[in-house]
Motif scaffolding. Structure first.
Motif, PDB file in Angstrom:
ATOM      1  N   PRO A  53       4.202 -25.847  27.523  1.00 21.98           N
ATOM      2  CA  PRO A  53       5.330 -25.447  26.768  1.00 21.98           C
ATOM      3  C   PRO A  53       6.157 -24.325  27.043  1.00 21.98           C
ATOM      4  CG  PRO A  53       3.180 -24.585  25.336  1.00 21.98           C
ATOM      5  CD  PRO A  53       2.697 -25.126  26.874  1.00 21.98           C
ATOM      6  N   GLY A  54       6.426 -24.562  28.260  1.00 24.15           N
ATOM      7  CA  GLY A  54       7.347 -23.535  28.451  1.00 24.15           C
ATOM      8  C   GLY A  54       8.510 -23.887  29.286  1.00 24.15           C
ATOM      9  N   ASN A  55       9.807 -23.035  29.481  1.00 23.53           N
ATOM     10  CA  ASN A  55      11.236 -23.674  29.434  1.00 23.53           C
ATOM     11  C   ASN A  55      11.802 -24.878  31.084  1.00 23.53           C
ATOM     12  OD1 ASN A  55      12.165 -21.761  27.594  1.00 23.53           O
ATOM     13  ND2 ASN A  55      12.410 -20.729  29.283  1.00 23.53           N
ATOM     14  N   SER A  57       9.125 -27.082  31.963  1.00 17.07           N
ATOM     15  CA  SER A  57       8.418 -28.626  30.998  1.00 17.07           C
ATOM     16  C   SER A  57       9.719 -28.953  29.963  1.00 17.07           C
ATOM     17  CB  SER A  57       7.465 -28.032  30.756  1.00 17.07           C
ATOM     18  OG  SER A  57       7.161 -27.466  29.373  1.00 17.07           O
ATOM     19  N   VAL A  58      10.127 -27.632  29.043  1.00 18.52           N
ATOM     20  CA  VAL A  58      11.249 -28.670  28.451  1.00 18.52           C
ATOM     21  C   VAL A  58      12.272 -29.191  28.442  1.00 18.52           C
ATOM     22  CG1 VAL A  58      12.664 -27.814  26.720  1.00 18.52           C
ATOM     23  CG2 VAL A  58      10.063 -27.188  26.552  1.00 18.52           C
ATOM     24  N   PHE A  59      13.116 -27.810  29.857  1.00 23.75           N
ATOM     25  CA  PHE A  59      14.097 -28.839  30.454  1.00 23.75           C
ATOM     26  C   PHE A  59      14.105 -30.175  31.372  1.00 23.75           C
ATOM     27  CE2 PHE A  59      16.665 -28.630  34.495  1.00 23.75           C
ATOM     28  CZ  PHE A  59      17.986 -28.595  33.846  1.00 23.75           C
ATOM     29  N   GLY A  60      12.962 -30.455  32.180  1.00 21.32           N
ATOM     30  CA  GLY A  60      12.485 -31.393  32.656  1.00 21.32           C
ATOM     31  C   GLY A  60      12.349 -33.054  31.195  1.00 21.32           C
ATOM     32  N   VAL A  61      11.396 -32.616  30.516  1.00 19.18           N
ATOM     33  CA  VAL A  61      11.820 -33.508  29.691  1.00 19.18           C
ATOM     34  C   VAL A  61      12.942 -33.597  29.091  1.00 19.18           C
ATOM     35  CG1 VAL A  61      10.698 -34.130  27.370  1.00 19.18           C
ATOM     36  CG2 VAL A  61       9.347 -33.163  29.532  1.00 19.18           C
ATOM     37  N   GLN A  62      13.944 -33.051  29.094  1.00 16.80           N
ATOM     38  CA  GLN A  62      14.977 -33.204  28.292  1.00 16.80           C
ATOM     39  C   GLN A  62      16.150 -33.867  29.247  1.00 16.80           C
ATOM     40  OE1 GLN A  62      16.417 -32.534  25.218  1.00 16.80           O
ATOM     41  NE2 GLN A  62      14.911 -31.162  24.441  1.00 16.80           N
ATOM     42  N   CYS A  63      15.927 -33.416  30.146  1.00 16.93           N
ATOM     43  CA  CYS A  63      16.579 -34.072  31.853  1.00 16.93           C
ATOM     44  C   CYS A  63      16.820 -35.734  31.765  1.00 16.93           C
ATOM     45  CB  CYS A  63      16.970 -33.632  32.475  1.00 16.93           C
ATOM     46  SG  CYS A  63      17.718 -32.231  32.993  1.00 16.93           S
ATOM     47  N   SER A  64      15.039 -36.184  31.515  1.00 16.21           N
ATOM     48  CA  SER A  64      15.322 -37.050  31.917  1.00 16.21           C
ATOM     49  C   SER A  64      14.827 -38.102  30.782  1.00 16.21           C
ATOM     50  CB  SER A  64      12.842 -36.991  32.035  1.00 16.21           C
ATOM     51  OG  SER A  64      12.095 -36.832  30.793  1.00 16.21           O
TER      52      SER A  64
END
Length: 77
Positions: A53-55, A57-64
Motif C-alpha cells: 500500500p504505497g504511493n 501501487s495506488v497510482f498504478g491502480v488508479q491509472c488502470s
C-alpha cells in the motif's frame, strides 16, 4: 505525495488516454480481447494495492481503473 494528487493525476492521464484507446478499439478486430485484458489487469492490481500500500501501487491502480472506466463508458460501434 498525497492520495488526492495521485487520484487527480491518474484521472488526467485516463482522460488523455481515452482518445488513443478509443481509436485502438475502433480499428481493432479483437474487441473482446481488448475488454478481457484490462479486466485481468484490474483484478491483479487490486491485491497488489493491499500487498504493497504505497504511493506507486495506488497510482498504478488508479491509472488502470481510470482507463478501464473510460473504455467501458463508450458504447460499442
Amino acid at each position: 505525495m498525497t492520495l488526492g494528487i495521485i487520484a487527480t493525476v491518474s484521472a488526467i492521464l485516463g482522460m488523455l488516454a481515452t482518445p488513443l484507446f478509443g481509436a485502438l478499439v475502433d480499428a481493432s478486430r479483437h474487441k473482446r480481447t481488448l475488454i478481457v485484458v484490462p479486466v485481468v489487469i484490474i483484478t491483479t492490481a487490486a491485491p497488489w494495492t493491499l500487498a504493497a500500500p504505497g504511493n506507486l501501487s495506488v497510482f498504478g491502480v488508479q491509472c488502470s481503473v481510470a482507463r478501464r472506466q473510460r473504455r467501458s463508458s463508450v458504447p460499442p460501434s
